[in-house]
Design a protein around this motif. Structure first.
Motif, PDB file in Angstrom:
ATOM      1  N   ALA A  52       2.664  11.846  -1.715  1.00  0.00           N
ATOM      2  CA  ALA A  52       1.630  10.815  -1.775  1.00  0.00           C
ATOM      3  C   ALA A  52       1.244  10.512  -3.216  1.00  0.00           C
ATOM      4  O   ALA A  52       1.044   9.344  -3.587  1.00  0.00           O
ATOM      5  CB  ALA A  52       0.404  11.261  -0.978  1.00  0.00           C
ATOM      6  N   LEU A  56       1.656   6.869  -4.985  1.00  0.00           N
ATOM      7  CA  LEU A  56       0.498   6.146  -5.518  1.00  0.00           C
ATOM      8  C   LEU A  56       0.641   5.852  -7.004  1.00  0.00           C
ATOM      9  O   LEU A  56       0.152   4.821  -7.485  1.00  0.00           O
ATOM     10  CB  LEU A  56      -0.781   6.953  -5.260  1.00  0.00           C
ATOM     11  CG  LEU A  56      -1.220   7.077  -3.796  1.00  0.00           C
ATOM     12  CD1 LEU A  56      -2.411   8.008  -3.672  1.00  0.00           C
ATOM     13  CD2 LEU A  56      -1.567   5.708  -3.222  1.00  0.00           C
ATOM     14  N   ARG A 104       6.917   4.508  -1.515  1.00  0.00           N
ATOM     15  CA  ARG A 104       5.749   3.715  -1.110  1.00  0.00           C
ATOM     16  C   ARG A 104       6.008   3.009   0.212  1.00  0.00           C
ATOM     17  O   ARG A 104       5.185   3.050   1.135  1.00  0.00           O
ATOM     18  CB  ARG A 104       5.423   2.690  -2.208  1.00  0.00           C
ATOM     19  CG  ARG A 104       5.041   3.306  -3.534  1.00  0.00           C
ATOM     20  CD  ARG A 104       5.028   2.277  -4.647  1.00  0.00           C
ATOM     21  NE  ARG A 104       4.074   1.227  -4.416  1.00  0.00           N
ATOM     22  CZ  ARG A 104       2.779   1.258  -4.755  1.00  0.00           C
ATOM     23  NH1 ARG A 104       2.300   2.344  -5.349  1.00  0.00           N
ATOM     24  NH2 ARG A 104       1.975   0.255  -4.517  1.00  0.00           N
ATOM     25  N   VAL A 105       7.149   2.371   0.333  1.00  0.00           N
ATOM     26  CA  VAL A 105       7.468   1.620   1.543  1.00  0.00           C
ATOM     27  C   VAL A 105       7.699   2.559   2.723  1.00  0.00           C
ATOM     28  O   VAL A 105       7.178   2.342   3.829  1.00  0.00           O
ATOM     29  CB  VAL A 105       8.690   0.722   1.312  1.00  0.00           C
ATOM     30  CG1 VAL A 105       9.112   0.041   2.602  1.00  0.00           C
ATOM     31  CG2 VAL A 105       8.395  -0.310   0.242  1.00  0.00           C
ATOM     32  N   LEU A 108       4.387   4.155   3.838  1.00  0.00           N
ATOM     33  CA  LEU A 108       3.482   3.152   4.407  1.00  0.00           C
ATOM     34  C   LEU A 108       3.940   2.714   5.789  1.00  0.00           C
ATOM     35  O   LEU A 108       3.140   2.661   6.735  1.00  0.00           O
ATOM     36  CB  LEU A 108       3.395   1.950   3.469  1.00  0.00           C
ATOM     37  CG  LEU A 108       2.504   0.798   3.947  1.00  0.00           C
ATOM     38  CD1 LEU A 108       1.053   1.254   4.063  1.00  0.00           C
ATOM     39  CD2 LEU A 108       2.610  -0.390   2.989  1.00  0.00           C
ATOM     40  N   LEU A 111       3.384   5.573   8.352  1.00  0.00           N
ATOM     41  CA  LEU A 111       1.990   5.753   8.745  1.00  0.00           C
ATOM     42  C   LEU A 111       1.511   4.618   9.650  1.00  0.00           C
ATOM     43  O   LEU A 111       0.875   4.865  10.676  1.00  0.00           O
ATOM     44  CB  LEU A 111       1.113   5.846   7.493  1.00  0.00           C
ATOM     45  CG  LEU A 111       1.247   7.122   6.664  1.00  0.00           C
ATOM     46  CD1 LEU A 111       0.485   6.988   5.352  1.00  0.00           C
ATOM     47  CD2 LEU A 111       0.749   8.338   7.430  1.00  0.00           C
ATOM     48  N   LEU A 112       1.812   3.378   9.268  1.00  0.00           N
ATOM     49  CA  LEU A 112       1.351   2.243  10.070  1.00  0.00           C
ATOM     50  C   LEU A 112       1.992   2.239  11.456  1.00  0.00           C
ATOM     51  O   LEU A 112       1.319   1.971  12.469  1.00  0.00           O
ATOM     52  CB  LEU A 112       1.661   0.934   9.344  1.00  0.00           C
ATOM     53  CG  LEU A 112       0.868   0.667   8.060  1.00  0.00           C
ATOM     54  CD1 LEU A 112       1.302  -0.658   7.437  1.00  0.00           C
ATOM     55  CD2 LEU A 112      -0.634   0.661   8.329  1.00  0.00           C
ATOM     56  N   SER A 254      13.414   0.862   0.040  1.00  0.00           N
ATOM     57  CA  SER A 254      12.994   1.999   0.849  1.00  0.00           C
ATOM     58  C   SER A 254      14.119   3.028   0.847  1.00  0.00           C
ATOM     59  O   SER A 254      15.243   2.738   0.428  1.00  0.00           O
ATOM     60  CB  SER A 254      12.657   1.572   2.284  1.00  0.00           C
ATOM     61  OG  SER A 254      13.821   1.153   2.967  1.00  0.00           O
TER      62      SER A 254
END
Length: 309
Positions: A52, A56, A104-105, A108, A111-112, A254
């Motif tokens: 993470a 970030l 990041r991709v 994300l 999680l979504l 990704s």
């Protein structure tokens, strides 16, 4: 004539909201004390915190121009070196920077998609467990249909007929991986509904909304939380699979997309291991870390499972 002194008025106690906050703080502290006893869960949490942090800080460490094809600093398929610790891709881009930016991709989307899947499963499970009759039967038959159908095939079908974007990938994973959560939540809802205080709440005039929000949902949430941590790893793997099959968004980087690029560049036959191993290893490590955290959370919230530490 002497007068008796009146005793001072007692200080008012904390209000309901303050008591609720105190209970939540005590519950959180107790959860953390129990979670710390699971060594595997702590290792998984440390790994996730590291990834993470990397995701970030990617705009500061590698910059968004790392994905640029026109300004690629290296040679196509350049091997690992001091300037390129993980080598270069088929366009000459720094693979280490692409790996960092791709986190990041991948995180994300994972999680979504997990949140969407667990939300649908929890809604279906609570509805089918609380409302009996034909409506609940229909919901569970739909759930059974999704269970027997291969999740990956359904996700591929949705990603094929819809536009190629991150939203499509999230939707394809979320709407095809919820049945397991629905089954678990329905079973827990039925167990909660059979308890005496539910009958007492209904006898005192509690409606469906009161019973669900005040009694069923708080007892189901620990199971939903544990299931969500386990679903993230599955969502990350599904996103990587869709990207590897060329069904992801080609405009973003990704980990699955890097594997797809490596396959198209012939990295497998040419032995360019630096093109394949780093993104595949990152996917495996993050999926394992989420699984370790999920098992630890599941064991803390339901000690009867007897999950080994």
């Amino acid at each position: 004539m002497t007068t008796e002194a009146t005793p001072p008025a007692a200080a008012p106690g904390p209000g309901p909201r303050a008591l609720a906050r105190q209970r939540r703080r005590r519950a959180a502290a107790h959860f953390w004390r129990q979670y710390r006893t699971h060594r595997a869960g702590l290792v998984g949490l440390a790994v996730l915190a590291l990834f993470a942090l990397v995701a970030l800080t990617a705009p500061l460490t590698v910059g968004s121009d790392v994905a640029s094809v026109t300004d690629a600093p290296g040679r196509p398929l350049q091997g690992p070196s001091g300037a390129f610790p993980l080598g270069a891709d088929r366009y000459g881009r720094n693979l280490l920077g692409l790996l960092v930016w791709g986190s990041r991709v991948s995180l994300l989307v994972g999680l979504l998609a997990a949140v969407l899947s667990v939300a649908i499963g929890a809604l279906v499970g609570i509805t089918a467990g609380h409302f009996r009759g034909p409506w609940a039967t229909l919901l569970m038959r739909v759930t059974d249909w999704f269970l027997v159908m291969p999740t990956l095939v359904l996700a591929i079908a949705l990603a094929t007929v819809m536009s190629r974007s991150l939203g499509t990938v999230v939707l394809a994973i979320g709407v095809t991986s919820w049945p397991t959560t629905a089954r678990l939540v329905r079973a827990q809802t039925l167990a909660v509904e059979s308890r005496p205080y539910i009958e007492r709440a209904k006898a005192l005039g509690g409606g469906h909304w009161h019973v669900i929000t005040r009694h069923v949902l708080p007892n189901v949430m620990p199971l939903v939380l544990a299931q969500a941590t386990l679903m993230v790893s599955l969502s990350i793997l599904s996103e990587a699979t869709l990207a590897f099959l060329g069904l992801g968004d080609p405009s973003v980087v990704s980990w699955g997309g890097l594997l797809q690029d490596a396959r198209e560049a012939g990295a497998v036959s040419s032995g360019d291991w630096w093109y394949l191993v780093p993104p595949g290893l990152a996917i495996a490590v993050v999926a394992l870390a989420f699984t370790l955290c999920g098992r630890a959370v599941e064991s803390v919230l339901n000690p009867r499972l007897g999950v080994t530490r």
